[in-house]
Write an enzyme that holds these catalytic residues in place. Structure first.
Site, mmCIF file in Angstrom:
data_model
loop_
_atom_site.group_PDB
_atom_site.id
_atom_site.type_symbol
_atom_site.label_atom_id
_atom_site.label_comp_id
_atom_site.label_asym_id
_atom_site.label_seq_id
_atom_site.Cartn_x
_atom_site.Cartn_y
_atom_site.Cartn_z
ATOM 1 N N LYS A 1 0.838 -1.198 0.000
ATOM 2 C CA LYS A 1 0.000 0.000 0.000
ATOM 3 C C LYS A 1 0.873 1.248 0.000
ATOM 4 C CE LYS A 1 -4.096 -1.844 0.006
ATOM 5 N NZ LYS A 1 -4.970 -1.708 -1.183
ATOM 6 N N LYS B 1 -14.282 -5.855 -8.316
ATOM 7 C CA LYS B 1 -14.827 -6.074 -6.980
ATOM 8 C C LYS B 1 -16.335 -6.300 -7.111
ATOM 9 C CE LYS B 1 -11.486 -4.136 -3.802
ATOM 10 N NZ LYS B 1 -10.302 -4.001 -4.638
#
Length: 372
Positions: free
Chosen positions: A165, A265
């Site tokens: 990240k 997603k």
């Protein structure tokens, strides 16, 4: 087969490894799952799950999900859940937008559709390609040394694909990447995921500074146009995640030669039905595919596993074993470990009919809505 009752449950799912922090310092302590149980006059019961990552990730949030599910549930009574396109058309007619609201209901319909046919969802979605799929683990934002330690932990657990990240100050993100790459074995697949947090210039600066590092860049900027501009400076694979909210934007990104891969997603696009549509189009065009979700446990993991297992191996990137990210279960002890058989950085899709998940309903507690 007709829907006779819809029951909606809530479940808190704390993260096993503590606070999860992504770009901009946004964080969550776990998923807040909404679970749909759909009963039919055929004696079959289908299950679905949707869990947003806090209120900051994607245009979805807990209160909206549960209010919308309660709004739609009465409209499903009397419909044939196996007719998934018709069910989706009905939901889209009655609730404009808010795809995340529809995801768990659509997932439960696919569970029923496959159960009625006597096959796993993967086979209902087009067929099973291989036996296992690659997994990745995400290393949340922290100090470089803490991220390196977390990456080592996941490598020790068998993962061979790591998502780092990034998305804060570029110099700090460079240090994060270097620390993680130094900590993991050669050959580890690395994705640098900014979660759409960088400005265009920051993404270009990061690319220039990390030219000698081996990684895939994921969703550097929020706007489509900024990502397109970054693409011109990107000499490595570029994957879009947050941008891919439907078939139209995927086709635009393919036409503009913006993408090497996408992340679908399930909640973002509105459920299994619409995820399959994008997936099948990507397969036809030869674009790499990750299918996962915004969160959840066994039910959600099963749905994404079936979608991935029915995706041709040549374009599969990786997925998440979300049930291993959280401490809460909605199946009996040991069940999930058996059906997913997670090991060596890979996972199987359940072999049972439908989603193949036997829900321990008492573990869910009292429903927040019952219709029918």
């Amino acid at each position: 087969m007709k829907i006779t009752r819809v029951t909606l449950f809530a479940q808190s799912q704390p993260f096993r490894d503590g606070t999860y922090t992504c770009s901009g310092g946004r964080s969550a302590e776990g998923f807040e799952s909404s679970i749909a149980k759909i009963e039919t006059d055929a004696g079959l019961t289908g299950w679905g799950e949707m869990a947003p990552l806090g209120s900051f990730y994607d245009p979805s949030f807990l209160g909206g999900a549960r209010a919308g599910m309660k709004e739609l549930a009465p409209a499903l009574i009397g419909l044939d859940p196996a007719q998934v396109n018709a069910v989706n058309e009905r939901m889209d007619l009655l609730l404009n937008g808010h795809p995340y609201v529809k995801a768990a209901l659509d997932m439960a319909c696919w569970d029923l559709k496959a159960q009625q046919a006597g096959i796993p969802v993967a086979e209902a979605l087009g067929g099973r390609f291989g036996e296992r799929m690659a997994l990745y683990r995400s290393v949340p934002q922290a100090a470089p040394e803490a991220m390196a330690a977390r990456a080592k932990k996941y490598i020790a657990e068998g993962y061979r694909r790591i998502q780092v990240k990034v998305g804060l100050e570029v110099k700090d993100d460079i240090a994060r990447m270097e620390a993680v790459l130094d900590a993991v074995p050669a050959g580890t697949v690395i994705f640098a995921d900014a979660n759409a947090a960088w400005r265009q210039q920051q993404a270009i600066e990061f690319l220039r500074a990390t030219r000698d590092l081996d990684y895939t860049l994921e969703q550097p900027c929020a706007s489509y146009e900024a990502n397109l501009a970054v693409r011109r400076h990107c000499d490595r694979p570029l994957v879009l995640d947050e941008t891919i909210d439907g078939l139209n934007v995927f086709m635009r990104a393919w036409s503009d030669r913006l993408i090497d891969g996408i992340t679908i997603k399930v909640a973002r696009v509105g459920g299994v039905t619409k995820a399959k549509l994008i997936r099948d189009t990507a397969a036809t065009l030869g674009i790499g595919v990750t299918i996962e979700d915004t969160g959840g446990a066994e039910l959600n993991t099963a749905a994404t596993a079936h979608l991935m297992m029915s995706t041709p191996e040549g374009i599969r990137q990786h997925t998440c074993d979300f049930y291993n990210w959280v401490t809460t279960r909605h199946t009996r002890p040991g069940f999930a470990d058996k059906v997913f058989d997670t090991r060596d950085g890979s996972m199987a899709a359940p072999r049972g009919k439908g989603l193949g998940i036997e829900v321990d309903e008492p573990a869910l507690g009292q429903p927040f809505a019952v219709v029918g």
